[in-house]
Scaffold this motif. Structure first.
Motif, short mmCIF file in Angstrom:
data_model
loop_
_atom_site.label_atom_id
_atom_site.label_comp_id
_atom_site.label_asym_id
_atom_site.label_seq_id
_atom_site.Cartn_x
_atom_site.Cartn_y
_atom_site.Cartn_z
N PRO A 82 30.19 25.07 34.49
CA PRO A 82 31.48 25.67 34.11
C PRO A 82 32.11 25.08 32.86
O PRO A 82 33.23 25.43 32.51
N LEU A 87 28.98 27.54 29.39
CA LEU A 87 29.49 28.90 29.49
C LEU A 87 29.25 29.68 28.20
O LEU A 87 28.87 30.85 28.22
N TRP A 126 33.10 37.54 32.03
CA TRP A 126 33.08 37.01 30.66
C TRP A 126 33.33 38.13 29.66
O TRP A 126 32.72 39.19 29.72
N ASP A 133 36.42 33.28 29.32
CA ASP A 133 36.14 33.21 30.76
C ASP A 133 37.36 33.75 31.50
O ASP A 133 38.42 33.12 31.51
N HIS A 136 35.69 32.56 37.42
CA HIS A 136 34.32 32.18 37.75
C HIS A 136 34.24 31.59 39.15
O HIS A 136 35.26 31.24 39.77
#
Length: 906
Positions: A82, A87, A126, A133, A136
């Motif tokens: 993360p 990412l 995304w 982001d 998530h």
């Protein structure tokens, strides 16, 4: 034999099979992954995303209770972790696109055929263009990566919610934004809650699309109160500090006013419980415990926990979790603490009931979820705003990321004037000065790319407006970067680091004053319309602003509205429009739409006064024979005649007499584009007529006449031809210079750009060379001597330069007539052009005739003469040394020579 019952059973089986396949598109996939049946809430990061995912098999997962505001190009995304690096280097895991608003929706997502769950450490939503982001889930992590719980500065943090069958419905972890229940209080305010009766507590989430310095209040009314549900109520007041940190405190209401202490020391109003008690060393009076809080997308969210039954019997009310109780709520401004009142004090909500305050009956044990979709705030920019000032530099440094507005992000980001990645607002035409002190590893630049880090390395096109590799500095030696956004700068650009992605954020480019955005401005006739313009190499940017109210505004290039190119701006259904026209009459049928190549077109109305802007090429990129607008050339070196008109209404098509103007300029204004000035229109045609006549007299009569005299009058005895030649040439040159000075003085300047001016200057230069050339004429050869090479070279040069001057002069005359027709619209230009052509054709015929006569005379003279005459009256200047006849004569020295004396003074 036909059996209806068997047929119906078959149809039922087939229908069930179809439904089953449609409901679970992942059927047929294996179920060997250790993540099988993994279930988790999605952690919100941006765009008000909420939802629950559940792994169905090795190929698919189910999404339920899904809320999200739309993005640009949103996909399901996979990454190893993360953090920022993982990412941003992730990948799309499903073909589904999420480019809409989702409102409590459920659906199944199938992974791409080449993917398995062991490659996906984090499943995210995304947005590809902004590398954002939205939310998530850390796959297999019972905390979902949810470890960052913000706390109030004066309260100890409460633990995050742990898995509990009664609170998270067998999910693997608790996300602070997810609750069991949700109730709509007003269009912009909601309350969410999860009851934990066995733990004697309730978790409450207050969520409102409101300002960052506004409070959210919610609590229980005193069941014994008969006057008003607010008096005696036990409420929690939540909000955000000036530093953006969330808080939630316990308040008690004794009076409808801001909390005050009267002269007797009595505390009254909407006050914190601790203010009534004086202190709370054990934390028993203020028993509202902050769990989590954030501001995202213009929405405030604060989660807190309170006991159902409090030990504070005086200022807290017990919550009957199985019965109906009256709850109250409110929204409004809050006053920050000061030296006299060290508490956040709510102000009067001030708005209408059920919008900014209200009450209702609620049973917290009953399941409620009437919150359909996410809250959508009008203003979604929550970070600090800096409005650039031309006189105050913007200090750029780097510091650790705390509240970066577009996660994920690197550990260090750009700070401007001590604010983390602020939203920067600049004005077109107003220079912005950056003092860059961020270090040599951070090069600031202004770019069209939202990520920065030099988009060209990612094979993405970008436009760089300022800065670059050299825009770096340190505190001891800062680098100053000055950027002046112009009217062609887009409404939104970004400040970023050239070397690292996502260190900066957005720049909003707004219109400044037109005088700042354009280099020049003038008031047109009657001072009711102001014209602004900026010249560039091959285009011109123009703005016109009406100084009084109207339905539309038009400006025209020409000596009047008739035979002019018009630009009309008007507002149609709140949309600004600009159209172009050719006008050849005074009625609606004479207004013909054109298709000019306009860019950066804008039109707006402020208090009924219209302003429109556009950029157009100086010369249309088309042939004049194609369309009428191809003739609409703007020559910066010549005055541009501008007229204007206003009216009550305009239409893009189907014009009628009602669209005709109600106010017009009384006369054109001559706008001197390169000088940035204007003057009332004067009839330039007499001026140009005098200039043209003088040039025609010189280049069409005097100077050609002098050449003809030198060529065809040498047979006349004496030097009369020479005198005629000299007098005509000097007279013609004097008139040329006078005509040139006359035109320059009248046109208020001299610009070497148009074809006419180029031909004219070339002709004048060659004409001025001739007297200088004549003064340097070599001496003649003595009688009987061979002509010197210098004399021969001079003859060639003199003849060639003179004839080139005549050719350039004739070209200047023709191009001048064409220029007159293009710019000033002379009515007789075409006739004058033909007259000029006929005159030069007659001149050419005259030359042909004279040349014929000269050849015949030479032939007759040769047949009558038997001797070569050397040193006659024509030897010096009358003998044409360039004629091949001379070479023939000089090849017979044995012929009898006739000697004749002549004066040597010439």
């Amino acid at each position: 034999m036909y059996h209806p019952f068997r047929f119906l059973v078959f149809l039922g089986f087939l229908f069930t099979l179809i439904l089953h396949c449609h409901a679970d598109p992942g059927s047929g996939c294996s179920k060997t992954s250790p993540l099988l049946h993994f279930e988790s809430d999605i952690e919100m990061v941006q765009h008000q995303l909420r939802g629950l995912i559940k792994v169905l098999d090795d190929c698919s997962f189910r999404v339920s209770e899904f809320d999200m505001l739309p993005g640009s190009d949103v996909h399901w995304w996979g990454a190893a972790g993360p953090d920022f690096a993982n990412l941003t280097s992730g990948f799309v895991i499903a073909d589904d696109k999420l480019n809409k608003t989702y409102k409590n929706e459920s659906f199944v997502v199938r992974l791409r055929s080449n993917l398995t769950w062991d490659r996906i450490g984090v499943l995210a939503v995304w947005d590809i263009p902004t590398a954002s982001d939205f939310g998530h889930v850390v796959m297999g992590d019972p905390r979902n990566g949810s470890g960052n719980i913000a706390v109030s500065p004066d309260l100890a943090p409460s633990p995050a919610m742990e898995p509990n069958s009664s609170t998270v419905r067998n999910r693997t972890g608790g996300v602070p934004t997810m609750f069991e229940n949700c109730k709509v209080l007003s269009p912009n305010y909601r309350v969410r809650w999860t009851l934990s009766a066995d733990e004697d507590s309730i978790d409450i989430g207050l969520e409102a699309a409101t300002g960052s310095m506004n409070y959210m209040a919610f609590g229980w009314a005193d069941p014994k109160s008969t006057y008003s549900p607010m008096l005696g109520a036990d409420v929690a007041v939540a909000g955000f500090t000036e530093d953006g940190l969330p808080f939630s405190d316990d308040y008690y209401i004794t009076k409808y006013n801001e909390c005050m202490i009267n002269k007797n020391g009595l505390v009254q109003g909407v006050c914190p419980d601790t203010m009534y008690e004086g202190s709370d060393p054990d934390g028993l009076v203020n028993n509202t415990r902050l769990v989590y809080g954030h501001r995202k997308d213009g929405v405030s969210f604060v989660r807190y926990r309170r006991p159902l039954k409090s030990v504070d019997k005086k200022y807290d009310l017990p919550v009957n979790h199985t019965g109906n109780m009256t709850v109250i709520w409110a929204l409004g401004l809050i006053r920050p603490p000061d030296t006299l009142r060290p508490y956040y004090l709510p102000q009067n909500h001030g708005g209408p009931m059920l919008v900014t305050y209200g009450h209702l009956v609620l049973n917290v044990s009953e399941h409620v979820n009437d919150c359909l979709g996410p809250l959508d705030a009008e203003d979604k920019e929550d970070q600090d705003l800096i409005i650039a000032d031309a006189n105050v530099p913007l200090v750029v440094v780097t510091s650790p990321a705390l509240h970066y507005p577009n996660p994920p992000n690197p550990s260090k980001v750009l700070y401007i004037n001590k604010k983390e990645a602020p939203f920067l607002r600049v004005e077109r035409g107003v220079p912005v000065k950056f003092s860059i002190q961020a270090g040599h590893d951070v090069a600031l630049y202004i770019t069209s790319d939202p990520l920065g880090g030099n988009a060209t390395l990612r094979n993405v096109s970008e436009t760089v407006y300022a800065g670059g590799a050299n825009a770096q500095g340190v505190l001891a030696s800062p680098m100053e970067l000055v950027w002046a956004p112009d009217r062609n700068t887009p409404d939104q650009v970004y400040y970023q680091s050239l070397y690292t992605q996502k260190m900066g954020w957005k720049i909003q480019v707004v219109d400044g004053g037109l005088s700042d955005m354009y280099n020049n401005s003038v008031l047109l006739d009657d001072q009711q319309v102001t014209l602004f313009w900026t010249l560039s190499e091959d285009s011109i940017s123009i703005a016109a602003r009406g100084e009084k109210k109207s339905g539309y505004l038009a400006i025209g290039f020409g000596s009047g509205m008739v035979n002019s190119y018009a630009y009309v701006g008007w507002i149609d259904n709140d949309i600004g429009r600009v159209n172009t026209y050719w006008i050849d009459g005074k009625d609606a049928s004479s207004v013909h739409p054109t298709n000019e190549n306009l860019s950066h077109v804008r039109c707006k109305s402020e208090n009924g006064m219209i302003t429109f802007e556009f950029t157009r090429p100086l010369k249309p990129p088309c042939s004049r024979a194609e369309r009428r607008e191809c003739n609409n050339i703007v020559d910066p070196t010549t005055p541009l005649k501008v007229v204007w008109a206003m009216g009550a209404k305009w239409s893009g098509d189907h014009l009628s007499e009602r669209n005709m103007h109600s106010a017009t300029s009384s006369r054109p204004v001559r706008v001197l584009l390169m000088r940035g000035s204007a003057e009332a229109e004067q009839d330039l045609r007499p001026v140009l007529a005098v200039h043209g006549f003088m040039m025609f007299l010189a280049w069409g009569i005097l100077l050609p006449g002098g050449i003809l005299a030198a060529r065809y009058l040498k047979h006349v005895k004496g030097d009369g031809w020479f005198q005629i030649h000299v007098y005509l040439q000097y007279s013609g040159l004097a008139i040329v210079l006078l005509g040139f000075l006359f035109a320059v003085a009248e046109l208020r300047g001299f610009y070497f750009s148009s074809l006419h001016v180029k031909f004219g200057i070339t002709a004048i230069f060659l004409a001025c060379v001739q007297p200088v050339n004549a003064s340097l004429r070599p001496k003649r050869s003595a009688n009987g001597e061979t002509v010197s090479s210098k004399r021969l070279a001079w003859e060639y040069l003199h003849v060639i330069v003179g004839r080139c001057a005549i050719v350039a002069g004739i070209a200047a005359l023709i191009s001048g007539m064409k220029h007159l027709g293009d710019r000033y619209g002379g009515e007789n230009v075409e006739g004058l052009n033909w007259a000029l052509i006929i005159w030069f054709l007659l001149g050419a015929l005259t030359v042909v005739y004279l040349e014929y006569r000269e050849k015949k005379r030479e032939k007759d003279r040769n047949s009558e003469r038997s001797s070569w005459v050397l040193g006659n009256m024509e030897e010096d200047d009358s003998t044409d040394l360039l004629s091949p006849r001379n070479a023939e004569k000089e090849s017979h020295p044995s012929e009898i020579l006739e000697v004749q004396l002549q004066p040597l003074s010439r």
